[in-house]
Every structure is written in C-alpha cells, then in structure tokens.
Design a protein around this motif. Structure first.
Motif, PDB file in Angstrom:
ATOM      1  N   UNK A 202       0.873  -1.190  -0.041  1.00 12.16           N
ATOM      2  CA  UNK A 202      -0.021   0.256  -0.067  1.00 12.16           C
ATOM      3  C   UNK A 202       0.877   1.241   0.100  1.00 12.16           C
ATOM      4  N   UNK A 203       1.808   1.494   0.742  1.00 13.18           N
ATOM      5  CA  UNK A 203       2.796   2.630   0.688  1.00 13.18           C
ATOM      6  C   UNK A 203       3.442   2.633  -0.636  1.00 13.18           C
ATOM      7  N   UNK A 204       3.824   1.448  -1.261  1.00  9.02           N
ATOM      8  CA  UNK A 204       4.457   1.675  -2.484  1.00  9.02           C
ATOM      9  C   UNK A 204       3.434   2.084  -3.591  1.00  9.02           C
ATOM     10  N   UNK A 205       2.167   1.826  -3.347  1.00  9.23           N
ATOM     11  CA  UNK A 205       1.166   2.194  -4.523  1.00  9.23           C
ATOM     12  C   UNK A 205       0.640   3.663  -4.130  1.00  9.23           C
ATOM     13  N   UNK A 206       1.055   4.507  -3.218  1.00 17.97           N
ATOM     14  CA  UNK A 206       0.743   5.923  -3.117  1.00 17.97           C
ATOM     15  C   UNK A 206       1.522   6.596  -4.178  1.00 17.97           C
ATOM     16  N   UNK A 207       0.872   7.808  -4.478  1.00 14.50           N
ATOM     17  CA  UNK A 207       1.303   8.631  -5.512  1.00 14.50           C
ATOM     18  C   UNK A 207       2.112   9.746  -4.940  1.00 14.50           C
ATOM     19  N   UNK A 243      11.161  -7.278  -0.338  1.00 12.02           N
ATOM     20  CA  UNK A 243      12.172  -7.364  -1.363  1.00 12.02           C
ATOM     21  C   UNK A 243      11.908  -6.414  -2.780  1.00 12.02           C
ATOM     22  N   UNK A 244      10.538  -6.698  -2.911  1.00 10.91           N
ATOM     23  CA  UNK A 244       9.923  -6.008  -4.143  1.00 10.91           C
ATOM     24  C   UNK A 244       9.498  -4.609  -3.839  1.00 10.91           C
ATOM     25  N   UNK A 245       9.732  -4.246  -2.568  1.00 12.51           N
ATOM     26  CA  UNK A 245       9.346  -2.867  -2.427  1.00 12.51           C
ATOM     27  C   UNK A 245      10.163  -1.542  -3.280  1.00 12.51           C
ATOM     28  N   UNK A 246       9.630  -0.629  -3.784  1.00 17.96           N
ATOM     29  CA  UNK A 246      10.275   0.231  -4.658  1.00 17.96           C
ATOM     30  C   UNK A 246      10.985   1.647  -3.467  1.00 17.96           C
ATOM     31  N   UNK A 247      10.312   1.596  -2.287  1.00 13.94           N
ATOM     32  CA  UNK A 247      10.814   2.516  -1.291  1.00 13.94           C
ATOM     33  C   UNK A 247      11.902   1.847  -0.314  1.00 13.94           C
ATOM     34  N   UNK A 248      13.095   2.565   0.006  1.00 17.90           N
ATOM     35  CA  UNK A 248      14.003   1.957   0.924  1.00 17.90           C
ATOM     36  C   UNK A 248      13.273   1.195   2.220  1.00 17.90           C
ATOM     37  N   UNK A 249      13.740   0.429   2.649  1.00 16.52           N
ATOM     38  CA  UNK A 249      13.122  -0.186   3.899  1.00 16.52           C
ATOM     39  C   UNK A 249      13.998  -0.780   4.922  1.00 16.52           C
ATOM     40  N   UNK A 265      16.271  -9.526   3.776  1.00 17.96           N
ATOM     41  CA  UNK A 265      15.726  -8.846   2.734  1.00 17.96           C
ATOM     42  C   UNK A 265      15.840  -7.553   2.850  1.00 17.96           C
ATOM     43  N   UNK A 266      15.592  -6.659   4.023  1.00 15.01           N
ATOM     44  CA  UNK A 266      15.376  -5.366   3.956  1.00 15.01           C
ATOM     45  C   UNK A 266      16.757  -4.571   3.528  1.00 15.01           C
ATOM     46  N   UNK A 267      16.632  -3.169   3.230  1.00 18.18           N
ATOM     47  CA  UNK A 267      17.679  -2.648   3.070  1.00 18.18           C
ATOM     48  C   UNK A 267      18.786  -2.020   4.267  1.00 18.18           C
ATOM     49  N   UNK A 268      18.100  -2.228   5.365  1.00 15.98           N
ATOM     50  CA  UNK A 268      18.982  -1.832   6.355  1.00 15.98           C
ATOM     51  C   UNK A 268      18.218  -2.512   7.766  1.00 15.98           C
ATOM     52  N   UNK A 269      18.882  -3.324   8.543  1.00 10.90           N
ATOM     53  CA  UNK A 269      18.293  -3.884   9.708  1.00 10.90           C
ATOM     54  C   UNK A 269      18.648  -3.157  10.790  1.00 10.90           C
TER      55      UNK A 269
END
Length: 525
Positions: A202-207, A243-249, A265-269
């Motif tokens: 849902x966060x990735x689908x926001x404009x 992993x598929x998130x276009x926003x850094x996680x 799989x996150x960008x930072x733990x």
C-alpha cells in the motif's frame, strides 16, 4: 438333540442360514460412524509428506512416520486461517478428527489446526526458506538501496497501540521532526503476515505528491518476543514484499538478538525500533553545528584566498614598469615626427608643383589642334566606309531571311490553323449549350425556392382566414395587450386596416370615426 450341519461340502451357506446381508453403503456408513465416534478429536504428530493444492483451494497431504502413512485434508476455509502452512518435510502436530471416504474405502484425517512440532521444526522450516530465498538472490547486498539522508515522509508499519510507535515518534521528535504515516497492522498471529504485506504494497502504491503522499522511507517495527510471536515476519510473503518494495525499507523486528527473514531482505536492519528511528534521520542540532562549522571554514578560506591573491597582485605590480616609462619612447618618437612634418609637407608640395608644370607644357594649343585634325580625318574615312558596309549587311540579312522563309511550309501551318479553329468553334458551341443548361437549372431551382418561400410565408396563411394585429412596429398576440393600445393595424390577405380599440364598431351602435394613425404607421382608411 442332534445338531445338523447345513453347510455343504465346500463350506457355503445352506438353505437354513439366516445371517443378515449388508449392502456396501451400509457397511461404509457403519464403519464411518464407528471411526468418527471413536476418533472425533485427535492430535497426530508426524512428518508432512506429499502436499497437493488443487484449484478448489483445499489442501491434501500425508502425515507419516517411519512405518505408516495417514491421509489428511484441510478444507479451503480452514487453510486460509492457518498460521502455519504445511510444507513437505516439516514435522507438525495436526489437530482434527478421523473420518472415512467411502468412494475409495479409505480413512483420512480432517485437519482443523496444524502447528510445527516444537521450535526445532520452526527453525528447520526457517532454514529451508532462507536457503530458497538466498538462492533467488533476495539477500544479495548489491540489490539493497541506500537509505535517504533526510526523508520528508516516513511510513511506519507497526501496531498503533504498542510502545514501539511511541518510541519511534519520540526519537524522531528529539532528532529531527519529520512527517510520519502509520499503517496499523497486527504484529503477531495469523493476521500479521497478510497485513504487513498489504501495508508495504500500500505504501508503494501511493502517488508522490498526492493527497496522501508516498513515503520516502518505510520502517517495519515490532518489539521483542518468542520465535512463535515473531513468526509472521518469517513468512515468505513478507520477505518477498519487502524485497519488491520500491521504497527503501528498514526492518526493526524484535531485539538485537532476534533475527527474522525480513531482516535479510530489507535495505537496512536495525537492532531495535529506536535504532531504526536514529538511522532514519540525523540529529538536527548536529547538522546545524556542522553547517556553522562549514560556514566558518568557508569564511576563513575566502579571507585567506583573498589575502593571498592581494599579495600576489602586489608582487606582480612591483615587477611591472611604471606607466610613464612605457609611453616615454612613444612620446619622444611623436615629438620627432611632429618636427619633421612641416618640412616634409613643403617638399612634397614642391615636387607636385614641378610635375604639374611638366604636364601643362605638353598641353599647348598647337599640339591640341594638330591632334584634332588627325581625329577629324579618321572620322571622315570611317564615314565613307559606313554606307557600303550597311548596304552589304542589309543584303546579307535579307538573304538569310529568304532562306529561312523557304524552310517554313505555309500549307502545313494553314492546315493546322484551320483544324484548331474548328476545334475552337466546337468547344465554344458546347460551352454555350452547357451554360444555357446550367442557367436553366439554376432558374428552375430559384423558382422552386420562391414558390416554397411563398408557401411557407405568413401571407399564404392570411388567405386561409387569419389576420395579423400590429401596434406600432410589434405584433400583438394577447387581448390585454391590444386593449391598452391607442391604435391597432390589422393585416388581411388583401390589405391592412387601422382600428381603435373600444371604438364600438364591432359591438353595435354607430361606430366612431377612427383617428388618423401616427404618420409612421401609415393609414389605410
């Protein structure tokens, strides 16, 4: 009493056997009632063997040990609510009831709940998932995105009622206040994994820049707990969504010693939710201090550079000669040329005067007359030769013209001219005929339009007994409007008639003589 054996020689029932005969369905039903009555609620421990998921949504599997195999089925409604999905090779404890399947004369277990058989089974399943995702490259450091230095909007996926969200908001407020969007989810239980997946997607689908803006960073956070409590973040669907998130996680699940699949799989733990907030934004006061330091360094650098360049310019200025030294030689040369200029002008004038006198000596009258006589004699000789030359040139031109005229065939030209004249006459006749036809068509069409205009005009309506009542320049259509007028004009098919409202001409009695209408209306009486 003697017992009589009615069995035949082969042991078959004789005529006196009264044993009840069951149908196949009766036997199947009796067995089903016995099995379901004795094993209405059982818990079975075993290893998951074959797992089948047809399009119907039901799950068919085998529970086995080292000696036996028990068929099991999980209906579609139950399979969607299970916290742990069965996987081949997983040791589980299944809860349900035994029943039979008469269509194949077999018994099976209808499973209502299935859970891993202890932490060892969970860890084994977790290791299998880790190997599978690692083989797909989801843990590769090269695919991890950098965390933005100062995000404008931060999305937080966590429980809205726990201490985690308060710790994150408090730490962000202390370090660098930012806009925070909280997506509430369940952080344990069967609803945890699907709600976390929906939150990330849902966060990735926001404009970006929309009414609800898209976050620049996502934090998935939860407090500490047992491996069962954190199991929702070990689900494969959660790992794939992260992993598929276009926003850094940033993942901040559990304490520092807790590790889940989303951490890989996150960008930072982050070890804790508070550490995730600290990694998300820098300290504002530290940034202001750094900016002040950079400003001071820039000021010192500019001052030092300006001083160095000033000193360098002064050093170079001392090496340059004085301005008066540079122009002294040129000034001296100018003075010298200024002194020599008058004498040079006098010498040039004298030389030009001598040259002029020499040229004037050659222009004496006798010389001019002699030259004029010579030119006149030359012109006389040329004029004597001009007349014969003109006659000869004229004769040559006439001869050439006669030769060209003989080369032209006048008969062919006259024949072509006559043919073209005939063609022109035929075209003129056709043009006249077409013009008359087209003009006649236009005339007929104009007459038809005129008849149509007359038919549609109101004058034809007047011939059928209607009339038009006018007052001044307007048309009166109502009685009340006609009564307030001083004079009216009625138009019939054969002319117009002026009347005065209320004159009594129509009601009886002697009509009054109507007054003359205004000059602009025109009287027809």
């Amino acid at each position: 009493m003697d017992l009589i054996d009615d069995d035949g020689p082969d042991g078959e029932s004789g005529p006196g056997d009264n044993t009840h005969e069951f149908t196949v369905s009766e036997i199947s039903g009796a067995v089903k009632r016995v099995v379901e009555g004795e094993f209405a609620h059982v818990r079975v421990r075993g290893e998951v063997g074959r797992v089948s998921r047809p399009r119907s949504g039901h799950v068919y599997l085998d529970l086995k040990d080292d000696r036996s195999v028990l068929s099991g089925v999980i209906w579609k409604g139950v399979a969607g609510r299970l916290p742990t999905q069965p996987e081949e090779g997983l040791e589980v404890i299944a809860t349900g009831r035994l029943t039979t399947f008469p269509g194949q004369s077999k018994y099976q277990m209808v499973i209502e709940d299935i859970r891993p058989a202890g932490a060892g089974a969970l860890m084994a399943m977790l290791e299998e998932r880790k190997k599978k995702l690692a083989a797909e490259g989801l843990f590769d450091p090269a695919r991890k995105r950098p965390i933005p230095f100062l995000p404008e909007i931060i999305g937080v996926v966590t429980s809205p009622s726990g201490a985690v969200i308060r710790d994150i908001l408090h730490r962000l407020r202390d370090r660098f206040p930012r806009k925070v969007l909280v997506w509430p989810v369940a952080v344990q239980g069967a609803k945890c994994a699907p709600e976390v997946v929906r939150a990330i997607e849902g966060f990735n689908a926001l404009t970006p820049g929309g009414p609800l803006p898209r976050p620049d960073l996502i934090i998935v956070a939860r407090g500490g707990g047992s491996i069962e409590d954190l199991w929702g973040f070990n689900e494969e669907s959660v790992a794939r969504a992260a992993a598929a998130s276009g926003i850094p996680l940033i993942s901040a699940v559990g304490h520092e010693t807790d590790t889940t699949l989303i951490d890989y799989v996150s960008d930072y733990r982050a070890p804790t939710p508070t550490a995730a907030a600290e990694r998300a934004v820098p300290v504002r006061l530290d940034l202001l201090a750094w900016v002040d330091q950079q400003d001071a360094r820039l000021t010192r650098a500019m001052t030092q550079a300006t001083g160095q360049r000033r000193q360098r310019m002064m050093d170079l200025a001392r090496a340059l000669p004085r301005p008066e030294t540079l122009v002294a030689t040129a000034a001296q040369r100018l003075d010298l040329w200024g002194e020599r200029l008058p004498r040079a002008l006098i010498a040039v004038t004298r030389d030009k005067r001598v040259a002029l006198a020499d040229a004037a000596a050659a222009l004496r009258p006798a010389t001019l007359r002699r030259g004029l006589v010579d030119r006149r004699q030359a012109v006389g000789g040329l004029s004597a030769r001009l007349a014969p030359a003109l006659v000869r040139t004229l004769a040559d031109g006439k001869r050439r013209l006669d030769d060209r005229a003989r080369g032209l065939r006048l008969s062919v030209i006259e024949r072509d001219t006559a043919r073209k004249r005939g063609d022109l006459d035929r075209l003129a006749a056709r043009l006249a005929t077409a013009g008359r036809a087209q003009t006649g068509g236009w005339r007929d069409r104009l007459e038809a339009l005129e008849r149509l205009r007359q038919t549609l005009g109101y004058t034809e309506t007047l011939k059928r007994g209607y009339a038009v009542v006018r007052a001044g320049d307007g048309v009166v259509t109502r009685k009340a409007d006609a009564e307030v007028q001083g004079a009216l004009e009625i138009e019939f098919a054969d002319g117009r008639l002026g009347v005065i409202p209320g004159g009594g001409g129509a009601a009886g009695g002697k009509p009054k003589k109507p007054k003359a209408p205004p000059p602009e209306q025109g009287s027809l009486l």
